[in-house]
Design a protein around this motif. Structure first.
Motif, short mmCIF file in Angstrom:
data_model
loop_
_atom_site.label_atom_id
_atom_site.label_comp_id
_atom_site.label_asym_id
_atom_site.label_seq_id
_atom_site.Cartn_x
_atom_site.Cartn_y
_atom_site.Cartn_z
N THR A 99 0.89 -0.97 -0.10
CA THR A 99 -0.03 -0.10 0.10
C THR A 99 0.85 1.12 0.01
N ALA A 100 2.02 1.32 0.68
CA ALA A 100 3.03 2.40 0.62
C ALA A 100 3.47 2.69 -0.72
N LEU A 101 3.69 1.35 -1.38
CA LEU A 101 4.18 1.55 -2.92
C LEU A 101 3.10 2.37 -3.90
N GLU A 102 1.94 1.78 -3.48
CA GLU A 102 0.65 2.32 -4.15
C GLU A 102 0.44 3.86 -4.07
N VAL A 103 0.78 4.16 -2.67
CA VAL A 103 0.34 5.61 -2.35
C VAL A 103 1.51 6.42 -3.30
N LEU A 104 2.68 5.94 -3.13
CA LEU A 104 3.94 6.59 -3.80
C LEU A 104 3.62 6.80 -5.38
N ALA A 105 3.02 5.53 -6.06
CA ALA A 105 2.78 5.64 -7.38
C ALA A 105 1.57 6.62 -7.59
N LEU A 106 0.40 6.59 -6.77
CA LEU A 106 -0.45 7.60 -7.25
C LEU A 106 -0.24 8.97 -6.57
N ALA A 107 0.63 9.02 -5.71
CA ALA A 107 1.17 10.73 -5.48
C ALA A 107 2.01 11.34 -6.56
N THR A 108 2.77 10.45 -7.06
CA THR A 108 3.78 10.62 -8.29
C THR A 108 2.92 11.11 -9.71
N ARG A 109 2.04 10.33 -9.77
CA ARG A 109 0.98 10.46 -10.98
C ARG A 109 0.13 11.73 -10.94
N MET A 110 -0.39 12.05 -9.66
CA MET A 110 -1.09 13.14 -9.40
C MET A 110 -0.27 14.52 -9.38
N ARG A 111 0.90 14.30 -8.95
CA ARG A 111 1.91 15.54 -9.28
C ARG A 111 2.06 15.89 -10.50
N CYS A 112 2.21 14.70 -11.35
CA CYS A 112 2.49 14.98 -12.95
C CYS A 112 1.31 15.55 -13.68
#
Length: 191
Positions: A99-112
């Motif tokens: 879930t931490a990896l998922e949050v990191l992926a989602l946060a990165t995509r949202m920032r982009c």
């Protein structure tokens, strides 16, 4: 963060007095509740990012990533339980890591996806003051709907009326707390 810390602090009481496990030792259940709190907090954060990405109209990417992480959470834990440690603690630690990896992926995509801000962003209390009644009403509605199995709602206790929760309402409290972290657009509650 408050969810994880609160569950970690309450885990000995929850494991011994509230859950009353029969097949597992209370200490093992208490140890499992700590990473469970981390998972709940991270899932709440992931839901916020997921909702933002959905609002930014990137559903195809979101669906692929959501399906990928759901598969990783469900099937990826099998080797961990089979070869590393067949324990509830290992299960929840694995879930927290994925879930931490998922949050990191989602946060990165949202920032982009977000456009650059023309000026530095700052928090405005007035924005919250303008919508607090609506937000409080939605929390009330969502918690009543989530806590009742047929979606009709229940009368929660009020200090003025002196009413107490029924046992049935208490049974659905856990379900209600979980469902409250997911926005109503992401999940429907089966009747």
């Amino acid at each position: 963060m408050a969810i994880a810390v609160g569950l970690a602090l309450a885990s000995p009481w929850l494991a011994g007095d509230w859950l009353r496990p029969q097949a597992l030792a209370p200490a093992a259940v208490a140890q499992a509740l700590m990473p469970m709190g981390v998972v709940i907090a991270l899932r709440w954060l992931a839901t916020l990012y997921r909702s933002a990405i959905q609002g930014l109209q990137d559903q195809v990417w979101l669906n692929v990533v959501t399906a990928g992480f759901a598969t990783l959470r469900g099937w990826g834990v099998i080797p961990v339980l089979a070869w590393l440690s067949p324990s509830i603690q290992a299960f929840f630690i694995y879930q927290a890591a994925v879930t931490a990896l998922e949050v990191l992926a989602l946060a990165t995509r949202m920032r982009c996806l977000l456009p650059a801000a023309p000026e530095p962003l700052r928090f405005r209390w007035q924005a919250l003051r303008d919508i607090w009644r609506f937000a409080a009403g939605m929390v009330d509605y969502g918690s009543r709907r989530a806590a009742h199995p047929d979606g009709q709602g229940i009368a929660f206790p009020s200090a003025a009326a002196g009413r107490i929760w029924s046992l049935r309402a208490g049974q659905y409290l856990g379900r209600g707390l979980y469902v409250m972290v997911a926005p109503s657009t992401m999940r429907s509650i089966p009747a």
